[in-house]
Design a protein around this motif. Structure first.
Motif, PDB file in Angstrom:
ATOM      1  N   THR A  24      82.467  78.110  79.138  1.00  8.72           N
ATOM      2  CA  THR A  24      81.398  79.120  79.095  1.00  8.72           C
ATOM      3  C   THR A  24      81.278  79.870  80.418  1.00  8.72           C
ATOM      4  OG1 THR A  24      79.693  77.547  79.780  1.00  8.72           O
ATOM      5  CG2 THR A  24      80.094  77.792  77.411  1.00  8.72           C
ATOM      6  N   GLN A  25      81.885  79.355  81.470  1.00 11.16           N
ATOM      7  CA  GLN A  25      81.851  80.023  82.770  1.00 11.16           C
ATOM      8  C   GLN A  25      82.986  81.001  82.972  1.00 11.16           C
ATOM      9  OE1 GLN A  25      79.318  79.611  84.960  1.00 11.16           O
ATOM     10  NE2 GLN A  25      78.434  78.410  83.298  1.00 11.16           N
ATOM     11  N   TRP A  26      83.890  81.075  81.997  1.00 12.05           N
ATOM     12  CA  TRP A  26      85.081  81.903  82.150  1.00 12.05           C
ATOM     13  C   TRP A  26      84.740  83.354  81.907  1.00 12.05           C
ATOM     14  CZ3 TRP A  26      90.112  81.167  78.816  1.00 12.05           C
ATOM     15  CH2 TRP A  26      91.147  81.832  79.439  1.00 12.05           C
TER      16      TRP A  26
ATOM     17  N   ILE B  82      86.518  93.830  91.928  1.00 15.84           N
ATOM     18  CA  ILE B  82      85.634  92.776  92.393  1.00 15.84           C
ATOM     19  C   ILE B  82      86.151  91.453  91.833  1.00 15.84           C
ATOM     20  CG2 ILE B  82      83.299  91.867  92.322  1.00 15.84           C
ATOM     21  CD1 ILE B  82      82.318  94.731  91.980  1.00 15.84           C
ATOM     22  N   SER B  83      86.430  90.563  92.717  1.00 16.97           N
ATOM     23  CA  SER B  83      86.916  89.257  92.293  1.00 16.97           C
ATOM     24  C   SER B  83      85.730  88.408  91.863  1.00 16.97           C
ATOM     25  CB  SER B  83      87.650  88.580  93.449  1.00 16.97           C
ATOM     26  OG  SER B  83      88.024  87.281  93.070  1.00 16.97           O
ATOM     27  N   SER B  84      85.851  87.792  90.701  1.00 11.28           N
ATOM     28  CA  SER B  84      84.742  86.994  90.192  1.00 11.28           C
ATOM     29  C   SER B  84      84.655  85.645  90.899  1.00 11.28           C
ATOM     30  CB  SER B  84      84.885  86.799  88.682  1.00 11.28           C
ATOM     31  OG  SER B  84      86.025  86.013  88.409  1.00 11.28           O
ATOM     32  N   GLY B  85      85.722  85.204  91.539  1.00 13.94           N
ATOM     33  CA  GLY B  85      85.697  83.943  92.254  1.00 13.94           C
ATOM     34  C   GLY B  85      85.665  82.745  91.326  1.00 13.94           C
ATOM     35  N   ARG B  86      86.147  82.927  90.112  1.00 15.45           N
ATOM     36  CA  ARG B  86      86.119  81.827  89.159  1.00 15.45           C
ATOM     37  C   ARG B  86      87.523  81.432  88.731  1.00 15.45           C
ATOM     38  NH1 ARG B  86      80.816  82.914  85.454  1.00 15.45           N
ATOM     39  NH2 ARG B  86      79.423  83.138  87.203  1.00 15.45           N
ATOM     40  N   GLY B  87      88.402  81.345  89.669  1.00 15.91           N
ATOM     41  CA  GLY B  87      89.772  80.951  89.371  1.00 15.91           C
ATOM     42  C   GLY B  87      89.906  79.481  89.019  1.00 15.91           C
ATOM     43  N   TRP B  88      88.860  78.717  89.267  1.00 18.39           N
ATOM     44  CA  TRP B  88      88.886  77.284  88.998  1.00 18.39           C
ATOM     45  C   TRP B  88      88.577  76.959  87.542  1.00 18.39           C
ATOM     46  CZ3 TRP B  88      84.230  75.598  87.117  1.00 18.39           C
ATOM     47  CH2 TRP B  88      83.122  76.406  87.361  1.00 18.39           C
TER      48      TRP B  88
END
Length: 82
Positions: free
Chosen positions: A79-81, A22-28
């Motif tokens: 903190t979003q990582w 499942i990709s978290s979609g937080r590559g940014w």
């Protein structure tokens, strides 16, 4: 006295599962975090190297606070990582 028979149990085999990534979609998060850290560091170093003339000369020592603000924003983003 008769000897009891030993029961043979089948070895436990876990149910077959399929691996789902499942990709978290937080590559940014990581690039933005590093960008904030670097901008803050460059801001503070530039202020000290130019003796307060750059980045914004009229702000005076507030330039240090702006640099640390960028670094704090980097920590906030971190903190979003996941």
């Amino acid at each position: 006295m008769p000897k009891s028979r030993v029961r043979k149990k089948a070895d436990y085999t876990p149910p077959a599962t399929t691996a789902v990534k499942i990709s978290s979609g937080r590559g940014w998060v990581a690039p933005l975090m590093l960008a904030f850290f670097l901008i803050g560091l460059v801001w503070i170093v530039t202020y000290y190297v130019t003796s307060g003339d750059w980045p914004v000369g009229s702000w005076g020592n507030w330039n240090i606070l702006v640099g640390f603000g960028f670094i704090a924003a980097g920590f906030g983003v971190s903190t979003q990582w996941k």
